[in-house]
Design a protein around this motif. Sequence first.
Motif, PDB file in Angstrom:
ATOM      1  N   GLU A   1      -0.270  -8.900  12.975  1.00 46.01           N
ATOM      2  CA  GLU A   1      -0.916  -9.114  11.926  1.00 46.01           C
ATOM      3  C   GLU A   1      -1.911 -10.254  12.160  1.00 46.01           C
ATOM      4  O   GLU A   1      -1.492 -11.220  12.963  1.00 46.01           O
ATOM      5  CB  GLU A   1      -0.052  -9.727  10.559  1.00 46.01           C
TER       6      GLU A   1
ATOM      7  N   THR B   1      -5.569  -4.815   0.331  1.00 37.83           N
ATOM      8  CA  THR B   1      -4.628  -5.551  -0.143  1.00 37.83           C
ATOM      9  C   THR B   1      -5.198  -7.032  -0.078  1.00 37.83           C
ATOM     10  O   THR B   1      -4.444  -8.061  -0.201  1.00 37.83           O
ATOM     11  CB  THR B   1      -3.163  -5.537   0.609  1.00 37.83           C
TER      12      THR B   1
ATOM     13  N   SER C   1       0.827  -1.104   0.148  1.00 36.53           N
ATOM     14  CA  SER C   1      -0.033  -0.113   0.003  1.00 36.53           C
ATOM     15  C   SER C   1       0.824   1.218   0.023  1.00 36.53           C
ATOM     16  O   SER C   1       0.135   2.391  -0.274  1.00 36.53           O
ATOM     17  CB  SER C   1      -0.791  -0.030   1.131  1.00 36.53           C
TER      18      SER C   1
END
Length: 754
Positions: free
Chosen positions: A432, A636, A411
């Motif tokens: 994450e 994404t 990104s």
Amino acid sequence: MKEESPIKTLCPYCGVGCGLEVVPSQGKVPWQVRGDRAHPSSQGMVCVKGATVAESIGKDRLLYPMWRESLDQDFRRISWDEALEKLCDRICTVLAAQGPDGICMYGSGQFVTEDYYTAQKLIKGCLGTNNFDANSRLCMSSAVSGYVQSFGADGPPCCYDDLEQTDCAFIVGSNMAECHPIAFNRLRKYHKKTPHARLIVVDPRRTQTAEAADLHLPIRPGTDIDLFNGIAYLLMRDGFEQSEFIQQHTSGFADYAEVLRHYAPEIVSDRCGISIADLETAARWWGESGRVLSLWSMGLNQSSEGTAKVRSLINLHLLTGQIGKPGAGPFSLTGQPNAMGGREAGGLSHLLPGYRFVANPQHRAEVEQAWGLPPGRISPNPGRTVWDMIRGLEAGEVGLFWIAATNPAVSLPDLVRVKAAMRRSPFTIYQEAYFPTETAEFAHLLLPATQWSEKSGTMTNSERYVTLARSFQPPPGEAKADWEIFCEVGRHLGFEQQFPFQTSAEVHAEFVQFTHGRPCDMSGISHDRLQQEGALQWPESRDQESGIRGQEESGGWGLGLGVEVQEEALQMDRDLSPAPCNLPPGAKRLYTDLQFHTPDGRARFGAVHSRGLAEPPDPDFPLVLTTGRLYGHWHTQTRTGRTEKITQMHPNPFLEIHPRDAEPLGIGEGDLVEVRSRRGWARFPAKVTKAIAPGTVFVPMHWGTLWADNAEANALTHPESCPDSKQPELKACAVQLVPVQAEIAVREELGVMG
Ligand SMILES: Nc1nc2c(c(=O)[nH]1)N[C@H]1C(S)=C(S)[C@@H](COP(=O)(O)OP(=O)(O)OC[C@H]3O[C@@H](n4cnc5c(=O)[nH]c(N)nc54)[C@H](O)[C@@H]3O)O[C@H]1N2
Ligand SMILES: Nc1nc2c(c(=O)[nH]1)N[C@H]1C(S)=C(S)[C@@H](COP(=O)(O)OP(=O)(O)OC[C@H]3O[C@@H](n4cnc5c(=O)[nH]c(N)nc54)[C@H](O)[C@@H]3O)O[C@H]1N2
Ligand code: SF4
Ligand SMILES: [Mo]
């Protein structure tokens, strides 16, 4: 069989902030998701992303902390204790060797507010560096600085009811139909049944949003300021300015009027690439409408003059008195589900909790005192923006790079450079929910995070409604909530007193104290109330809710923020310090009293000319590339790439190109085209369409290396940013196109292959 009562929560995708209801299901996906009719923002509606969100939650999760010494090694599983030990050791090493500014955290508008707040406390407070930035830098920061400059404070003044009460909706740089679909549904329904209501869309592409418009202005990318000033010129020429409003409630008009003299219709039509007739129509509709609502997002914000674009749009509202009443006002649509909460919690490198600024000594002192930290702990210097972090990695000035809830290896602009910089990082932590993602390739330490459905926390949507997203299933593996991880690290470093929290409700209760008396006052909101009453809109002060309770709670905090303290702060930092808020609780709209948060209470005109694109097209790179989104995919693709219905809807990346540009290059529908900029290249099948202005091509931003070969939009983009908001110009760079067949032929002829 009677259905179990549904779990109420919030959609974790876009800033519309739709309320969801979740019920257990016997199907392949264990949860069924539908709209919550009781939610004030969405009234029971959901789009395909919200409806399918449960499908990806159980797939490809990062389950355990993982570690490797260097990027060429494989990851190995480690325990949380080991992970915390390594992380805290590294923090201590960097503090000793480089000082606090060697530490950088890059977070996300997909944090819940509780994650954001604990991160600020850890990084800006305990560790004493303002190097916390979020992906909102790529998203909302121009809207923030535009609002602050024009009104003295951040905060969208409008609400979704305005979509159904306006006489003229002016959508600019926003593909609402695909990106804010439920808010757009409300507008579209109203527009269809209200003959006099006008819809104008300003976008170089004929998007689905533009399809619904009464007037589409397909301007050249980057010419918005010319357009706004051109409209203002005509409004003045035709006597539509509201002199009384301008006189009583604004400042800076004379300079603005001087600027406008240069924007005669012939000049503007030529620069923007639209007809004089269309320009005149737009101005007339704006002037004649009793209530005008403008809506914008990335087409304005993601620009090297993003703040100036936002201000010039707000100028039109000030010129015509279109603010502070139903159906009117400048409405920034927030992108991510909690970009708003991030701003409230101080989640950019120049902010502190409660719409405070690090540059303001009074603000720092208030926050230090409330956090129980010594005076002077919070640095007076704004921290690194994300692009400064990348530059810091290149220069060897960053000793620890901590990324959470964002995927920068897809990104960020100029990915070739970003990836090289991240490869140089001596220590990268990546927190994450999924594995793999593109950014994992650049990490040393992976920390597994819980996500939607597994953690509780609040998010604020575009119209300032706060909703509680609830946890209703156990975390997978050893995943923890981001706020829990930040608290554990804090305690491990010896800040037990600062991180006593056991639940996110406790974190929230502390955070809202920082908003008391501030423009974003939500000190009357608690997890308890949200559970019982559903979503609540700020301002919602504890004073209004219960005077007595308010006093008890403020004991010892030093955050009562007496008005005198505020005034002093304003003297010290005029441009940066909003005045206290005295709005009624749960006000649907801000500025209904036409009192703005500036020292003189007036909204400011910004006298600005356009500087144009940072990288205009030239003979070598003759086309402007713009980038953006598709209805089904989310950024994404970490979730939507794992959702069947959505991958079927949008199977492949593509390049939109006008027939007039395609023909001379011999590009036909479906042909593979190589797109080159000064920084990198990528390849896409062509979609030849008149839905894009000639001279401009478009690619979606959604395909990183995990989901397609060589189709990264950001291999092409550049990092040139707005000087005020530091937001990069992700919406425009100069490119050349080469059909891949032609490319292969030339290489064969020259005898070079590859
Ligand atoms: N389906 C879906 N919805 C999303 C998201 C998603 O990933 N997928 N992401 C969310 C997030 S975080 C965000 S920020 C928002 C973004 O929401 P939007 O801003 O609506 O989406 P984009 O497609 O990035 O860009 C909007 C439009 O700007 C136009 N544009 C490009 N250059 C210019 C210019 O110079 N001037 C003008 N006037 N227009 C220009 C583009 O053609 C594009 O149609 O969407 C949110 N909602
Ligand atoms: N070319 C181009 N580039 C752009 C844009 C553009 O228009 N054009 N738009 C920009 C904008 S506006 C934005 S907002 C960014 C978005 O860019 P990113 O933030 O990089 O995109 P996402 O895919 O949303 O990444 C969020 C990540 O957080 C993870 N995640 C989800 N929930 C949680 C959680 O609770 N905790 C943790 N730790 N992780 C979680 C997801 O799995 C995902 O990997 O892209 C920017 N980049
Ligand atoms: S409009 Fe946005 S918040 Fe609503 S369901 Fe769709 S993605 Fe979720
Ligand atoms: Mo965004």
